[in-house]
Scaffold this motif. Structure first.
Motif, PDB file in Angstrom:
ATOM      1  N   CYS A  15       0.754  -1.144   0.047  1.00 28.01           N
ATOM      2  CA  CYS A  15      -0.037   0.068   0.028  1.00 28.01           C
ATOM      3  C   CYS A  15       0.724   1.359   0.123  1.00 28.01           C
ATOM      4  O   CYS A  15       0.733   2.085  -0.803  1.00 28.01           O
ATOM      5  N   MET A  16       1.764   1.309   1.177  1.00 27.81           N
ATOM      6  CA  MET A  16       2.381   2.441   1.156  1.00 27.81           C
ATOM      7  C   MET A  16       3.441   2.866  -0.121  1.00 27.81           C
ATOM      8  O   MET A  16       3.391   3.858  -0.689  1.00 27.81           O
ATOM      9  N   SER A  17       4.112   1.723  -0.487  1.00 29.25           N
ATOM     10  CA  SER A  17       5.049   1.965  -1.663  1.00 29.25           C
ATOM     11  C   SER A  17       4.331   2.206  -2.858  1.00 29.25           C
ATOM     12  O   SER A  17       4.776   3.051  -3.517  1.00 29.25           O
ATOM     13  N   SER A  18       3.093   1.643  -3.066  1.00 27.29           N
ATOM     14  CA  SER A  18       2.424   1.839  -4.314  1.00 27.29           C
ATOM     15  C   SER A  18       1.994   3.413  -4.300  1.00 27.29           C
ATOM     16  O   SER A  18       1.875   4.116  -5.210  1.00 27.29           O
ATOM     17  N   ARG A  19       1.182   3.715  -3.139  1.00 26.58           N
ATOM     18  CA  ARG A  19       0.825   5.135  -2.903  1.00 26.58           C
ATOM     19  C   ARG A  19       1.972   6.202  -3.251  1.00 26.58           C
ATOM     20  O   ARG A  19       1.706   7.328  -4.008  1.00 26.58           O
ATOM     21  N   TYR A  20       3.085   5.902  -2.541  1.00 28.07           N
ATOM     22  CA  TYR A  20       4.360   6.640  -3.116  1.00 28.07           C
ATOM     23  C   TYR A  20       4.740   6.666  -4.389  1.00 28.07           C
ATOM     24  O   TYR A  20       4.973   8.053  -4.937  1.00 28.07           O
ATOM     25  N   LEU A  21       4.703   5.742  -5.013  1.00 29.04           N
ATOM     26  CA  LEU A  21       5.227   5.431  -6.311  1.00 29.04           C
ATOM     27  C   LEU A  21       4.340   6.318  -7.347  1.00 29.04           C
ATOM     28  O   LEU A  21       4.508   7.288  -8.145  1.00 29.04           O
ATOM     29  N   LEU A  22       2.978   6.109  -7.140  1.00 25.96           N
ATOM     30  CA  LEU A  22       1.909   6.765  -7.666  1.00 25.96           C
ATOM     31  C   LEU A  22       2.075   8.326  -7.621  1.00 25.96           C
ATOM     32  O   LEU A  22       1.864   9.200  -8.488  1.00 25.96           O
ATOM     33  N   SER A  23       2.242   8.800  -6.338  1.00 27.37           N
ATOM     34  CA  SER A  23       2.420  10.101  -6.176  1.00 27.37           C
ATOM     35  C   SER A  23       3.745  10.591  -6.952  1.00 27.37           C
ATOM     36  O   SER A  23       3.585  11.789  -7.533  1.00 27.37           O
ATOM     37  N   HIS A  24       4.788  10.035  -6.565  1.00 26.27           N
ATOM     38  CA  HIS A  24       5.845  10.396  -7.445  1.00 26.27           C
ATOM     39  C   HIS A  24       5.632  10.495  -8.817  1.00 26.27           C
ATOM     40  O   HIS A  24       5.945  11.504  -9.500  1.00 26.27           O
ATOM     41  N   TYR A  25       4.920   9.600  -9.437  1.00 28.48           N
ATOM     42  CA  TYR A  25       4.768   9.664 -10.909  1.00 28.48           C
ATOM     43  C   TYR A  25       3.833  10.861 -11.222  1.00 28.48           C
ATOM     44  O   TYR A  25       4.107  11.424 -12.219  1.00 28.48           O
ATOM     45  N   ARG A  26       2.823  10.997 -10.541  1.00 29.27           N
ATOM     46  CA  ARG A  26       2.031  12.310 -10.666  1.00 29.27           C
ATOM     47  C   ARG A  26       2.768  13.506 -10.690  1.00 29.27           C
ATOM     48  O   ARG A  26       2.467  14.427 -11.276  1.00 29.27           O
ATOM     49  N   ARG A  27       3.662  13.594  -9.917  1.00 35.46           N
ATOM     50  CA  ARG A  27       4.535  14.890  -9.540  1.00 35.46           C
ATOM     51  C   ARG A  27       5.454  15.039 -10.755  1.00 35.46           C
ATOM     52  O   ARG A  27       5.648  16.168 -11.180  1.00 35.46           O
TER      53      ARG A  27
END
Length: 101
Positions: free
Chosen positions: A87-99
């Motif tokens: 969960c946390m790693s995927s959320r961070y990854l998606l957040s990084h991608y969006r930024r």
């Protein structure tokens, strides 16, 4: 920029920053490249899972069902320290991608 190497301006404590013995290394070594590849694969699997309509076994990837569960969970999860696997790693990854896209 969609180039993952553009993360140089991000916090050095992020999972995208790499330090060994307190110094940054070149980003072309095999370990770093493997980590980047793994993150790219996770993004692709999450994207697939978000769009896949297969009700039974998916013919595209054997990881689809698990990624669908993760996608469903992270779309609603607001926990700062969630213990659900990926969960946390995927959320961070998606957040990084969006930024950075």
């Amino acid at each position: 920029s969609s180039d993952v190497s553009s993360d140089r301006n991000h916090n050095n404590n992020s999972p995208y920053s790499r330090k060994t013995n307190g110094t940054s290394n070149e980003r072309n070594d095999s370990e770093w490249q493997n980590r980047i590849k793994h993150k790219q694969q996770r993004l692709l699997l999450l994207r697939h899972a978000s769009k896949c309509t297969a009700e039974g076994p998916c013919t595209v990837t054997p990881h689809c069902a698990n990624m669908k569960r993760i996608w469903k969970h992270i779309s609603d999860c607001k926990e700062q320290n969630c213990t659900v696997q990926h969960c946390m790693s995927s959320r961070y990854l998606l957040s990084h991608y969006r930024r950075c896209k």
